[in-house]
Scaffold this active site. Sequence first.
Site, PDB file in Angstrom:
ATOM      1  N   SER A  10      -8.688   2.873   2.128  1.00  0.00           N
ATOM      2  CA  SER A  10      -7.473   2.058   2.287  1.00  0.00           C
ATOM      3  C   SER A  10      -7.229   1.054   1.170  1.00  0.00           C
ATOM      4  O   SER A  10      -6.209   0.347   1.201  1.00  0.00           O
ATOM      5  CB  SER A  10      -7.514   1.316   3.630  1.00  0.00           C
ATOM      6  OG  SER A  10      -7.302   2.207   4.695  1.00  0.00           O
TER       7      SER A  10
ATOM      8  N   LYS B 133      -3.796   1.042  -0.371  1.00  0.00           N
ATOM      9  CA  LYS B 133      -2.615   0.302   0.094  1.00  0.00           C
ATOM     10  C   LYS B 133      -2.240  -0.851  -0.837  1.00  0.00           C
ATOM     11  O   LYS B 133      -1.144  -1.414  -0.704  1.00  0.00           O
ATOM     12  CB  LYS B 133      -2.851  -0.204   1.521  1.00  0.00           C
ATOM     13  CG  LYS B 133      -3.027   0.933   2.534  1.00  0.00           C
ATOM     14  CD  LYS B 133      -3.176   0.422   3.951  1.00  0.00           C
ATOM     15  CE  LYS B 133      -3.320   1.560   4.946  1.00  0.00           C
ATOM     16  NZ  LYS B 133      -4.692   1.943   5.204  1.00  0.00           N
TER      17      LYS B 133
ATOM     18  N   SER C 295      -4.633  -2.975   8.090  1.00  0.00           N
ATOM     19  CA  SER C 295      -4.710  -1.757   7.269  1.00  0.00           C
ATOM     20  C   SER C 295      -3.997  -0.600   7.958  1.00  0.00           C
ATOM     21  O   SER C 295      -4.542   0.488   8.131  1.00  0.00           O
ATOM     22  CB  SER C 295      -6.172  -1.391   6.993  1.00  0.00           C
ATOM     23  OG  SER C 295      -6.267  -0.461   5.929  1.00  0.00           O
TER      24      SER C 295
ATOM     25  N   LYS D 264      -8.301  -6.300  -0.304  1.00  0.00           N
ATOM     26  CA  LYS D 264      -8.200  -5.189   0.643  1.00  0.00           C
ATOM     27  C   LYS D 264      -9.531  -4.491   0.885  1.00  0.00           C
ATOM     28  O   LYS D 264     -10.302  -4.263  -0.040  1.00  0.00           O
ATOM     29  CB  LYS D 264      -7.190  -4.165   0.091  1.00  0.00           C
ATOM     30  CG  LYS D 264      -6.773  -3.099   1.054  1.00  0.00           C
ATOM     31  CD  LYS D 264      -5.890  -3.642   2.153  1.00  0.00           C
ATOM     32  CE  LYS D 264      -5.759  -2.662   3.295  1.00  0.00           C
ATOM     33  NZ  LYS D 264      -6.994  -2.504   4.062  1.00  0.00           N
TER      34      LYS D 264
END
Length: 696
Positions: A457, A460, A517, A643
Amino acid sequence: MLTPSYPIGALVLACAIILAMPCPGQESSGAIAELQQEPKKQTWDTGGLQKRIESALERHAGKASAAAVFLSEKNEELGRIRVGGSKVMPTASLIKFPIMVEVYRQAELGEVDLDSMITLREEDKVPGSGILTEHFSAGAKLSLKDAVRLMIRYSDNTATNLVLDQIGLQSTADSMKRMGFPETQVHSKVYLRNSSFAPKRSDLYGLGSTTASDMVGIYERLLRQELLTPASCEAILEHLFTCDDNQKIARHLPVEARLAHKTGAVNRSRTDAGIIYLGDIKIVLCVLTTKNEDRSWGLDNEAEQLIAGVAKRCVLFAQEKTRPAEQQPTELANGSHGLLVEALQRTLNKRIKSWLSIDGDFGPATEAAVKSFQRKSKLEESGVVNKATWAALGTLQLNDDPVPSPEVVNREVLERAPALKLNAPPETTAKSWVIIDADNGQLLAHKEGNRTRDIASTTKLMTALLVFELAKAHPQVMEEVITFSERADQTIGSTAGVRAGERVPVSELLYGLLLPSGNDASVAIAEYFGARLSKPTETTIGKRSAAESYELFIAAMNRRAKSLGMSGTHFTNPHGLTEPGHQSTAVDLAKLALVAWAIPEFRKYVGTRQRGCRLESVNGYRRDVLWENTNRLLAQDGFWGFKTGTTSAAGACLVSIGSNESEKTTQTSIVVVLGSANSQARYVDSKNLYRWIWSR
């Protein structure tokens, strides 16, 4: 070490049999048969199993509790375990089992009629699990018994509320208290928190609460037909056998096992409790988890794997206790223990130099060694020692290698590794890492920083960057409203929890993308913005189909990566779920983070620890959601954002930024770690890298 349960003569005989047999597969089976002999006991010693489950629950990134009881064919107790069994925990949809018990209690007293018909109204429909809301029209009629079936089989939320309307909201808690289970309560109707009769408990536990010991106790009384009449108990079990969730307790059960159970799952909590029927043995088991760090949806979810692993350990334990002495086990797996596991560990150390401790416990290290051996032997890499693996291992090493005499040992000069270098980077579990100076972009240090890897993720960051950059040129973008599609809603993995037909402003959806997320949020963004990013002058939404726009968004991600010099990066989706060709490097992600950090609005979002949002449906209803940031570094001063990412292929990943202030200067660094051993390890790896670079 030998125990009284295994006479020395038996091991000597086993060793002799092995040495005499010419076929490698047969050599292993001889040892297996001997090492499995164990005297029968009337009750079982569950101490070893208790310790293994305690260890598994302690390692879980969240809170967990478990309880289990092993019962004979006549429901006599054989053994019991409890790990935090009295701890009050959220149930999620598991509370629907006690609700069903209350339905049948009232039916016995004539207070409700199982055959009475209920009319579904449009205002009865609530989101989430089930089939009534999506597939049945207002005005449809169903019996109370059918509503119970939908509540248990499909965990139908709308059906649950219809049932609660019939029996009274507080009746379940009152009945459970009278039965001796005071912590087992349903607090409100599903998705209708304002209906709660216990607001404080609702705030703490959500829909319902219980303890693992309570839940096991309810199931025990159900099995012994002490809960209600025999007919009602049989009817309740029949419903429980239909539960269609096979990702938790059911995941690793042998094909001959039967399971009557009910599960629960919301972002923060995953639960399961039921009865495993294993030949003449019954295992009543409950595992509760909450405040889980991994809130993804799918097979890789850590809490669901934990529940499945506890069930597997209990089944293997029961199988070992009930296996005839002369019977050869077909396999060993994580959770097995005993002298046979010791022999396996010695043999693996000899075959592949795995350096396992000879402790007789088949844990993660032994499983990893088995997988390594299977990989080198070109076998299926399952981590389970099956027939093919036994054959490949050949003769098992039953005893430790003989040691040299003291005279030889004491004369030996052992080699020494070079002394530690104080300025060397710390050792990490991460497969790749990089540190850059956030003020000037200078690469300070790295380990395999340019090697392409799965990135989960952390993808993202690019998804969000495209929207923030578009909004910089067109500020009205942030006020536009996205209506979620079925495709976005059905995206697996970590989620923002927005349902098809619900509407959310772009400015809020970016929180749903970056904090929990949300894979669903990334798809909704790609479907909405892809066409506009393809043609910056195109401002009217709807000129392209959502599917076309999604593909155009991926193309825009790759164009932007190329413009940033991310030469080792290629995107195939906006969320990071594993796909061939979807990869990047630690250095490339650091470049991306540096660009993102230069956008003040981006900084605000990735540094936010939690965000509440009110969602509105096209049908007019509203509901509130809470998004919490998965980045645990934000709980400590000096760290500002970015992140996380986790998949089986990528391991645990983290892009982060932190500052160290001293009297003379402030050092701000960006650290990227890819492929850390687990969720907790990525934070330890990152902090160690920050300490090292700042100490220089």
